[in-house]
Design a protein around this motif. Structure first.
Motif, PDB file in Angstrom:
ATOM      1  N   LEU A  79       0.764  -1.226  -0.007  1.00 35.58           N
ATOM      2  CA  LEU A  79      -0.137   0.030  -0.047  1.00 35.58           C
ATOM      3  C   LEU A  79       0.780   1.385   0.106  1.00 35.58           C
ATOM      4  N   VAL A  80       2.032   1.174   0.596  1.00 36.94           N
ATOM      5  CA  VAL A  80       2.752   2.222   0.842  1.00 36.94           C
ATOM      6  C   VAL A  80       3.694   2.606  -0.664  1.00 36.94           C
ATOM      7  N   GLY A  81       3.794   1.193  -1.191  1.00 42.01           N
ATOM      8  CA  GLY A  81       4.530   1.266  -2.667  1.00 42.01           C
ATOM      9  C   GLY A  81       3.683   1.907  -3.706  1.00 42.01           C
ATOM     10  N   PHE A  82       2.381   1.797  -3.748  1.00 41.57           N
ATOM     11  CA  PHE A  82       1.543   2.134  -4.769  1.00 41.57           C
ATOM     12  C   PHE A  82       1.207   3.407  -4.198  1.00 41.57           C
ATOM     13  N   ALA A  83       1.217   4.001  -2.944  1.00 48.60           N
ATOM     14  CA  ALA A  83       1.011   5.253  -2.747  1.00 48.60           C
ATOM     15  C   ALA A  83       1.833   5.828  -3.300  1.00 48.60           C
ATOM     16  N   ILE A  84       3.104   5.741  -3.260  1.00 51.53           N
ATOM     17  CA  ILE A  84       4.023   6.751  -4.081  1.00 51.53           C
ATOM     18  C   ILE A  84       4.100   6.534  -5.513  1.00 51.53           C
ATOM     19  N   ILE A  85       3.614   5.361  -6.053  1.00 51.15           N
ATOM     20  CA  ILE A  85       3.314   5.343  -7.600  1.00 51.15           C
ATOM     21  C   ILE A  85       2.098   6.408  -7.834  1.00 51.15           C
ATOM     22  N   PHE A  86       0.918   6.332  -6.830  1.00 49.11           N
ATOM     23  CA  PHE A  86       0.038   7.423  -7.076  1.00 49.11           C
ATOM     24  C   PHE A  86       0.342   8.841  -7.162  1.00 49.11           C
ATOM     25  N   GLY A  87       1.189   9.078  -6.129  1.00 46.62           N
ATOM     26  CA  GLY A  87       1.687  10.264  -6.093  1.00 46.62           C
ATOM     27  C   GLY A  87       2.452  10.991  -7.075  1.00 46.62           C
ATOM     28  N   THR A  88       3.351   9.978  -8.006  1.00 46.84           N
ATOM     29  CA  THR A  88       3.936  10.277  -9.441  1.00 46.84           C
ATOM     30  C   THR A  88       2.765  10.814 -10.252  1.00 46.84           C
ATOM     31  N   HIS A  89       1.593   9.843 -10.411  1.00 47.94           N
ATOM     32  CA  HIS A  89       0.581  10.347 -11.192  1.00 47.94           C
ATOM     33  C   HIS A  89      -0.043  11.422 -11.155  1.00 47.94           C
ATOM     34  N   ILE A  90      -0.206  11.700  -9.799  1.00 45.87           N
ATOM     35  CA  ILE A  90      -0.728  13.348  -9.620  1.00 45.87           C
ATOM     36  C   ILE A  90      -0.097  14.345  -9.981  1.00 45.87           C
ATOM     37  N   THR A  92      -9.690  -7.832   4.500  1.00 43.79           N
ATOM     38  CA  THR A  92     -10.320  -7.199   5.807  1.00 43.79           C
ATOM     39  C   THR A  92     -11.838  -7.447   5.542  1.00 43.79           C
ATOM     40  N   SER A  93     -12.504  -7.106   6.787  1.00 42.98           N
ATOM     41  CA  SER A  93     -13.808  -7.603   7.031  1.00 42.98           C
ATOM     42  C   SER A  93     -14.738  -6.525   6.646  1.00 42.98           C
ATOM     43  N   GLU A  94     -15.930  -6.582   6.339  1.00 43.96           N
ATOM     44  CA  GLU A  94     -16.908  -5.506   6.121  1.00 43.96           C
ATOM     45  C   GLU A  94     -17.052  -4.385   7.203  1.00 43.96           C
ATOM     46  N   ASP A  95     -16.672  -4.732   8.511  1.00 48.50           N
ATOM     47  CA  ASP A  95     -17.087  -3.757   9.475  1.00 48.50           C
ATOM     48  C   ASP A  95     -15.819  -2.703   9.545  1.00 48.50           C
ATOM     49  N   ILE A  96     -14.729  -2.868   8.660  1.00 46.56           N
ATOM     50  CA  ILE A  96     -13.735  -2.025   8.627  1.00 46.56           C
ATOM     51  C   ILE A  96     -13.182  -1.837   7.065  1.00 46.56           C
ATOM     52  N   ALA A  97     -14.159  -1.840   6.292  1.00 49.37           N
ATOM     53  CA  ALA A  97     -14.032  -1.676   4.921  1.00 49.37           C
ATOM     54  C   ALA A  97     -13.745  -0.551   4.320  1.00 49.37           C
ATOM     55  N   ALA A  98     -14.447   0.611   4.896  1.00 49.33           N
ATOM     56  CA  ALA A  98     -14.219   1.721   4.361  1.00 49.33           C
ATOM     57  C   ALA A  98     -13.144   2.484   5.246  1.00 49.33           C
ATOM     58  N   GLU A  99     -12.922   2.110   6.463  1.00 46.16           N
ATOM     59  CA  GLU A  99     -11.927   2.602   7.241  1.00 46.16           C
ATOM     60  C   GLU A  99     -10.678   2.139   6.810  1.00 46.16           C
ATOM     61  N   THR A 100     -10.320   0.922   6.170  1.00 48.66           N
ATOM     62  CA  THR A 100      -9.179   0.623   5.418  1.00 48.66           C
ATOM     63  C   THR A 100      -8.864   1.240   4.280  1.00 48.66           C
ATOM     64  N   GLN A 101      -9.866   1.210   3.592  1.00 43.03           N
ATOM     65  CA  GLN A 101      -9.846   1.852   2.070  1.00 43.03           C
ATOM     66  C   GLN A 101      -9.391   3.377   2.355  1.00 43.03           C
ATOM     67  N   SER A 102      -9.930   3.978   3.218  1.00 40.12           N
ATOM     68  CA  SER A 102      -9.580   5.466   3.614  1.00 40.12           C
ATOM     69  C   SER A 102      -8.149   5.407   4.208  1.00 40.12           C
ATOM     70  N   LEU A 103      -7.731   4.526   4.919  1.00 40.20           N
ATOM     71  CA  LEU A 103      -6.467   4.765   5.454  1.00 40.20           C
ATOM     72  C   LEU A 103      -5.292   4.577   4.070  1.00 40.20           C
ATOM     73  N   PHE A 104      -5.719   3.839   3.073  1.00 41.16           N
ATOM     74  CA  PHE A 104      -4.958   3.500   1.817  1.00 41.16           C
ATOM     75  C   PHE A 104      -5.084   4.945   1.236  1.00 41.16           C
ATOM     76  N   THR A 105      -6.204   5.571   0.961  1.00 42.78           N
ATOM     77  CA  THR A 105      -6.265   6.736   0.506  1.00 42.78           C
ATOM     78  C   THR A 105      -5.103   7.878   1.253  1.00 42.78           C
ATOM     79  N   VAL A 106      -5.267   7.798   2.572  1.00 46.22           N
ATOM     80  CA  VAL A 106      -4.496   8.595   3.258  1.00 46.22           C
ATOM     81  C   VAL A 106      -3.042   8.501   2.737  1.00 46.22           C
ATOM     82  N   LEU A 107      -2.542   7.326   2.511  1.00 46.25           N
ATOM     83  CA  LEU A 107      -1.343   7.036   2.187  1.00 46.25           C
ATOM     84  C   LEU A 107      -1.082   7.810   1.132  1.00 46.25           C
ATOM     85  N   GLN A 108      -1.953   7.598  -0.010  1.00 46.00           N
ATOM     86  CA  GLN A 108      -1.607   8.309  -1.486  1.00 46.00           C
ATOM     87  C   GLN A 108      -1.801   9.797  -1.303  1.00 46.00           C
ATOM     88  N   GLN A 109      -2.437  10.298  -0.193  1.00 40.02           N
ATOM     89  CA  GLN A 109      -2.631  11.704  -0.345  1.00 40.02           C
ATOM     90  C   GLN A 109      -1.180  12.297   0.373  1.00 40.02           C
TER      91      GLN A 109
END
Length: 400
Positions: free
Chosen positions: A219-230, A330-347
């Motif tokens: 997730l960290v690795g792709f966050a860096i890749i995402f930053g280069t696309h931004i 990940t389970s459904e009860d943390i689905a949005a939170e985990t995806q949001s954390l991934f987005t935070v890394l990208q940001q």
């Protein structure tokens, strides 16, 4: 056609697809013309980087909170609709500002709610499609189609009507997105609903999974890749214009990258289930190294056409790999939170990239893309280390 028959065609997938189609239209128009519009108002390249970076930085403080609230709500839809409505109304303020500080304020306020609900929408749609046996990639691809459409259209509109068309166009697109949010379906299944595809049991707390290095590093690795696309979104149109490429060529060039992205998402289901997620992410990282290295030498338009076609590999392949990788573990009860954390890394990566790249462009012009290539190589190293820590057995991507 009878009314009941018409209603039967408006499946949850169709209604979600309609919203995705409008979700990225405004950003598509902004990618094409925002840097040029800002430059025409006397905004420097360093300030353009700040205007693009500040909303991302502010969203960092919101994403995990919004993701947690969405997971605790009776349905993820509630948070998505509220965010879309706010993101549709606030941009109206852009009609009344012309200076750096005024534009920074309203651009930030407009971007915050849309950025915060993006990962919630992805997580909710992924869970819905897995439960119903439908395809997330195809639904998400229509978001890219909307983005691509206004990459191309904006360039022609600017040539025909001048830069004055940008703000009315952007505001109109955000209001359209807000209107379409009202028809979104409920994403969570009723407790007694029989599903086609079950979510595999996994850790039920975010810290139990995110602290595992083999899970966190990709997730960290792709966050860096995402930053280069931004940085491509923020500066490509300006750099290409300085190289003598006209707006009516720049728009289709940007749209071509989006077309490659959409194409990858449309065909994903045919092969994605047979290849481990992290292998897909690593391929996207290595392709990014080559893409940015080539961009650094201001290639002619015919080479740019080819480089834009690689966007389906450098971005879409890695993005889909990460979304499925997260859903697998990940389970459904943390689905949005985990995806949001991934987005935070990208940001985080995006803030560093946007501010730093604005400074590098001022010093080195297009050669600044060499630094993007170096960053992509670091991202590839993170993904490779994850594979060394844990071989991909159970984390192969499951679709439908």
């Amino acid at each position: 056609m009878s009314l009941p028959a018409a209603r039967s065609r408006l499946t949850p997938e169709f209604r979600t697809t309609a919203f995705y189609f409008t979700f990225y239209m405004g950003p598509g128009a902004a990618t094409m013309f925002l840097p040029i519009w800002l430059s025409e108002k006397g905004i420097t390249t360093e300030q353009i980087g700040i205007i693009n970076a500040v909303p991302v930085f502010v969203i960092l403080a919101l994403n995990l909170i919004v993701g947690r609230l969405a997971d605790r709500a009776s349905d993820w839809r509630q948070v998505i609709v509220i965010g879309a409505l706010i993101a549709g109304i606030v941009p109206i303020g852009l009609f009344f500002v012309n200076t750096f500080w005024g534009i920074l304020l309203f651009w930030t306020l407009a971007a915050m709610p849309a950025g915060a609900i993006g990962p919630v929408l992805d997580a909710a749609t992924m869970r819905m499609t897995r439960r119903n046996g439908s395809d997330f990639g195809t639904i998400r691809a229509w978001g890219t189609v909307g983005y691509m459409l206004f990459n191309g259209i904006t360039g022609f509109l600017v040539v025909w009507f001048g830069s004055v068309i940008f703000v009315p166009l952007f505001v109109g697109l955000t209001l359209l997105r807000a209107a379409l949010s009202l028809q979104l379906p409920a994403f969570r299944a009723p407790p007694d609903q029989v599903t086609v595809a079950a979510i595999r049991p996994t850790a039920g707390k975010l810290m139990e999974i995110i602290t595992k290095p083999w899970f966190f590093l990709p997730l960290v690795g792709f966050a860096i890749i995402f930053g280069t696309h931004i940085i491509l979104n923020a500066f490509a149109s300006l750099l290409w214009k300085e190289q003598g490429i006209s707006e009516d060529i720049i728009g289709p060039l940007i749209a071509l990258g989006a077309a490659a992205e959409a194409g990858m998402m449309f065909v994903w289901k045919r092969f994605g289930g047979r290849v481990p997620a992290r292998h897909m992410i690593l391929i996207s990282a290595l392709a990014s190294v080559a893409r940015w290295a080539a961009m650094a030498f201001s290639p002619p338009v015919w080479v740019l056409l080819f480089l834009q076609l690689t966007h389906g590999v450098t971005y879409a392949l890695g993005y889909l790999g990460c979304v499925h990788f997260i859903a697998n573990w990940t389970s459904e009860d943390i689905a949005a939170e985990t995806q949001s954390l991934f987005t935070v890394l990208q940001q985080v990566a995006s803030v560093v990239a946007l501010v730093g790249f604005g400074w590098l462009v001022a010093l080195h012009g297009a050669y600044a893309f060499l630094f993007a290539a170096l960053a992509a190589a670091i991202g590839a190293l993170c993904i490779w280390l994850s594979l060394k820590l844990m071989q991909p057995k159970e984390d192969a991507i499951t679709v439908g």
